[in-house]
Design an enzyme around this catalytic site. Structure first.
Site, PDB file in Angstrom:
ATOM      1  N   SER A   1      11.124   0.143 -24.186  1.00  0.00           N
ATOM      2  CA  SER A   1      11.829   1.272 -23.270  1.00  0.00           C
ATOM      3  C   SER A   1      10.821   1.975 -22.735  1.00  0.00           C
ATOM      4  O   SER A   1       9.687   1.433 -21.817  1.00  0.00           O
ATOM      5  CB  SER A   1      12.552   2.135 -24.472  1.00  0.00           C
ATOM      6  OG  SER A   1      13.017   3.182 -23.794  1.00  0.00           O
TER       7      SER A   1
ATOM      8  N   TYR B   1      16.327   5.544 -13.885  1.00  0.00           N
ATOM      9  CA  TYR B   1      15.504   4.959 -15.042  1.00  0.00           C
ATOM     10  C   TYR B   1      15.619   5.455 -16.209  1.00  0.00           C
ATOM     11  O   TYR B   1      15.947   4.419 -17.223  1.00  0.00           O
ATOM     12  CB  TYR B   1      14.114   5.182 -14.613  1.00  0.00           C
ATOM     13  CG  TYR B   1      12.885   4.626 -15.420  1.00  0.00           C
ATOM     14  CD1 TYR B   1      12.876   3.149 -15.149  1.00  0.00           C
ATOM     15  CD2 TYR B   1      12.146   5.331 -16.286  1.00  0.00           C
ATOM     16  CE1 TYR B   1      11.504   2.495 -16.111  1.00  0.00           C
ATOM     17  CE2 TYR B   1      10.943   4.566 -16.789  1.00  0.00           C
ATOM     18  CZ  TYR B   1      11.026   3.179 -16.928  1.00  0.00           C
ATOM     19  OH  TYR B   1      10.100   2.401 -17.501  1.00  0.00           O
TER      20      TYR B   1
ATOM     21  N   LYS C   1      16.662   3.288 -19.814  1.00  0.00           N
ATOM     22  CA  LYS C   1      15.799   3.278 -20.908  1.00  0.00           C
ATOM     23  C   LYS C   1      16.463   3.875 -22.154  1.00  0.00           C
ATOM     24  O   LYS C   1      15.918   3.468 -23.237  1.00  0.00           O
ATOM     25  CB  LYS C   1      14.369   3.920 -20.653  1.00  0.00           C
ATOM     26  CG  LYS C   1      13.503   2.917 -19.635  1.00  0.00           C
ATOM     27  CD  LYS C   1      13.198   1.598 -20.118  1.00  0.00           C
ATOM     28  CE  LYS C   1      12.255   1.019 -19.163  1.00  0.00           C
ATOM     29  NZ  LYS C   1      11.967  -0.556 -19.848  1.00  0.00           N
TER      30      LYS C   1
HETATM   31  N1  LIG Z   1       3.673   0.865 -16.551  1.00  0.00           N
HETATM   32  C1  LIG Z   1       4.370   2.096 -17.277  1.00  0.00           C
HETATM   33  O1  LIG Z   1       3.822   3.067 -16.786  1.00  0.00           O
HETATM   34  C2  LIG Z   1       5.347   1.837 -18.079  1.00  0.00           C
HETATM   35  C3  LIG Z   1       5.788   3.122 -18.921  1.00  0.00           C
HETATM   36  C4  LIG Z   1       6.714   2.910 -19.782  1.00  0.00           C
HETATM   37  C5  LIG Z   1       7.551   1.943 -19.776  1.00  0.00           C
HETATM   38  N2  LIG Z   1       7.122   0.724 -18.898  1.00  0.00           N
HETATM   39  C6  LIG Z   1       8.210  -0.531 -19.217  1.00  0.00           C
HETATM   40  O2  LIG Z   1       7.184  -1.448 -19.716  1.00  0.00           O
HETATM   41  C7  LIG Z   1       7.666  -2.690 -19.029  1.00  0.00           C
HETATM   42  C8  LIG Z   1       6.609  -3.494 -18.258  1.00  0.00           C
HETATM   43  O3  LIG Z   1       6.358  -2.487 -17.325  1.00  0.00           O
HETATM   44  P1  LIG Z   1       4.944  -2.868 -16.354  1.00  0.00           P
HETATM   45  O4  LIG Z   1       4.410  -1.574 -15.885  1.00  0.00           O
HETATM   46  O5  LIG Z   1       4.281  -3.574 -17.225  1.00  0.00           O
HETATM   47  O6  LIG Z   1       5.744  -3.702 -15.330  1.00  0.00           O
HETATM   48  P2  LIG Z   1       5.322  -4.569 -14.190  1.00  0.00           P
HETATM   49  O7  LIG Z   1       3.543  -4.591 -14.174  1.00  0.00           O
HETATM   50  O8  LIG Z   1       5.820  -4.514 -13.134  1.00  0.00           O
HETATM   51  O9  LIG Z   1       5.372  -5.994 -14.891  1.00  0.00           O
HETATM   52  C9  LIG Z   1       7.054  -6.254 -15.044  1.00  0.00           C
HETATM   53  C10 LIG Z   1       7.160  -7.738 -15.350  1.00  0.00           C
HETATM   54  O10 LIG Z   1       8.488  -8.015 -15.620  1.00  0.00           O
HETATM   55  C11 LIG Z   1       8.884  -9.206 -14.808  1.00  0.00           C
HETATM   56  N3  LIG Z   1      10.282  -8.911 -14.364  1.00  0.00           N
HETATM   57  C12 LIG Z   1      10.792  -8.006 -13.480  1.00  0.00           C
HETATM   58  N4  LIG Z   1      11.889  -8.128 -13.131  1.00  0.00           N
HETATM   59  C13 LIG Z   1      12.334  -9.350 -13.857  1.00  0.00           C
HETATM   60  C14 LIG Z   1      13.782  -9.864 -13.956  1.00  0.00           C
HETATM   61  N5  LIG Z   1      14.877  -9.442 -13.027  1.00  0.00           N
HETATM   62  N6  LIG Z   1      13.769 -10.958 -14.508  1.00  0.00           N
HETATM   63  C15 LIG Z   1      12.440 -11.473 -15.032  1.00  0.00           C
HETATM   64  N7  LIG Z   1      11.502 -10.939 -15.324  1.00  0.00           N
HETATM   65  C16 LIG Z   1      11.246  -9.893 -14.451  1.00  0.00           C
HETATM   66  C17 LIG Z   1       7.932  -9.324 -13.815  1.00  0.00           C
HETATM   67  O11 LIG Z   1       7.641 -10.426 -12.865  1.00  0.00           O
HETATM   68  P3  LIG Z   1       8.308 -10.997 -11.651  1.00  0.00           P
HETATM   69  O12 LIG Z   1       8.415 -10.010 -10.760  1.00  0.00           O
HETATM   70  O13 LIG Z   1       7.874 -12.368 -11.653  1.00  0.00           O
HETATM   71  O14 LIG Z   1       9.869 -11.102 -12.341  1.00  0.00           O
HETATM   72  C18 LIG Z   1       6.493  -8.867 -14.417  1.00  0.00           C
HETATM   73  O15 LIG Z   1       6.312  -9.869 -15.662  1.00  0.00           O
HETATM   74  C19 LIG Z   1       8.854  -2.332 -18.206  1.00  0.00           C
HETATM   75  O16 LIG Z   1      10.121  -2.601 -18.934  1.00  0.00           O
HETATM   76  C20 LIG Z   1       8.527  -0.975 -17.972  1.00  0.00           C
HETATM   77  O17 LIG Z   1       9.729  -0.089 -17.654  1.00  0.00           O
HETATM   78  C21 LIG Z   1       6.248   0.709 -18.160  1.00  0.00           C
END
Ligand SMILES: NC(=O)c1ccc[n+]([C@@H]2O[C@H](COP(=O)([O-])OP(=O)(O)OC[C@H]3O[C@@H](n4cnc5c(N)ncnc54)[C@H](OP(=O)(O)O)[C@@H]3O)[C@@H](O)[C@H]2O)c1
Length: 270
Positions: free
Chosen positions: A147, A161, A165
């Site tokens: 989340s 968003y 979440k």
């Molecule tokens: N980074 C932050 O600041 C942050 C903070 C709080 C929570 N989060 C949460 O943590 C998680 C990871 O975030 P992140 O920042 O690491 O994201 P990221 O760098 O964009 O990586 C997202 C991953 O999800 C995959 N993905 C996206 N849409 C998809 C789909 N429809 N089906 C299958 N795979 C999919 C992407 O690969 P493909 O594009 O190849 O599909 C990638 O492997 C997310 O749920 C995000 O909301 C992130």
């Protein structure tokens, strides 16, 4: 290394494991001796991630990838059936796929609301539904749904968003109670801003007020989030919040919501 023995010889399926937090968790698990399958939509990103994972592999350890779009329930079912047939049911399912589109209510398109609900929330439902019957039969397993801090705080500029979440936390809490009798543990990870390709994309959409408030906010590295997640998972924690500010906000929200509300009012621009 936190949780080293716990993960040795375990198998994990990481959805959204090709980059960002998901990939950092995959690297952390491989380093702790687990077999890992990563999943996402892009073959190219998966191939690059797999090369990085193979570099950390010890002898006999297996890493693999599978292409899937979590929005497509039937494709998820078919691909997870293939993974289970080839590698067995995973001990750990980690739902990390997610997208974030901030924006004012009057300008963020309806399709973006739908996309966030379909990937962030329903995507997790689809993978859990495909994996849980196997875990139930074995009467063991562990699920981590990702989340966000935005999953328990209603943040300015994040109507779509936050809704997706909040849904992940509600789903995880109910799921935790439902699966406990089968020996299956459920946890939810709530990271703060973390330096990933996803955050870079999200930054392009942030309203000016959000950017202004974030100037002083600490951004975590994905490896820090992965380390905190793996340590807490090994201890069987339900709610995993990797930052001090995030923990403070969570407990203020529970016990002093009025005080927290003062901090969350519409930010002012200088
Ligand atoms: N980074 C932050 O600041 C942050 C903070 C709080 C929570 N989060 C949460 O943590 C998680 C990871 O975030 P992140 O920042 O690491 O994201 P990221 O760098 O964009 O990586 C997202 C991953 O999800 C995959 N993905 C996206 N849409 C998809 C789909 N429809 N089906 C299958 N795979 C999919 C992407 O690969 P493909 O594009 O190849 O599909 C990638 O492997 C997310 O749920 C995000 O909301 C992130």
């Amino acid at each position: 290394m936190a949780g080293s023995n716990y993960y040795h010889n375990k198998s994990a399926l990481i959805i959204g494991g090709s980059e960002g937090i998901g990939l950092a968790i995959a690297v952390g698990l491989v380093a702790r001796g687990a077999d890992v399958v990563i999943a996402s939509r892009s073959k190219d990103k998966l191939a690059e991630a797999l090369t990085a994972l193979k570099r950390c592999c010890g002898e006999g350890q297996r890493v693999a990838s599978v292409v899937m779009d979590v929005r497509d329930a039937m494709q998820v079912q078919q691909q997870i059936d293939r993974v289970v047939a080839e590698y067995g049911a995973p001990d750990l399912l980690i739902n990390c796929a997610g997208v974030a589109y901030p924006g004012y209510i009057e300008s963020l398109e309806g399709d973006r609301y739908r996309e966030m609900m379909e990937i962030n929330y329903l995507g997790a439902v689809h993978t859990v539904k495909a994996v849980v019957p196997h875990m139930m039969r074995r009467r063991s397993g562990q699920i981590l749904n990702v989340s966000s801090i935005a999953g328990f705080l209603g943040l300015f500029g994040y109507t779509g968003y936050c809704a997706s979440k909040f849904a992940v936390i509600g789903f995880s809490e109910a799921l935790c109670r439902e699966l406990a009798p089968y020996g299956i543990k459920v946890s939810v990870l709530c990271p703060p801003n973390t330096r990933t390709p996803g955050l870079q994309r999200e930054n392009q959409y942030k309203p000016a007020e959000v950017l202004a408030t974030e100037e002083k906010v600490k951004v975590l590295e994905p490896e820090e989030v992965a380390q905190a997640a793996l340590a807490a998972l090994a201890r069987g924690r339900f709610m995993i919040i990797p930052s001090f500010d995030g923990k403070l906000a969570y407990y203020l929200g529970r016990y002093l919501p009025g005080v927290l509300g003062l901090f969350l009012r519409r930010p002012t621009l200088k």
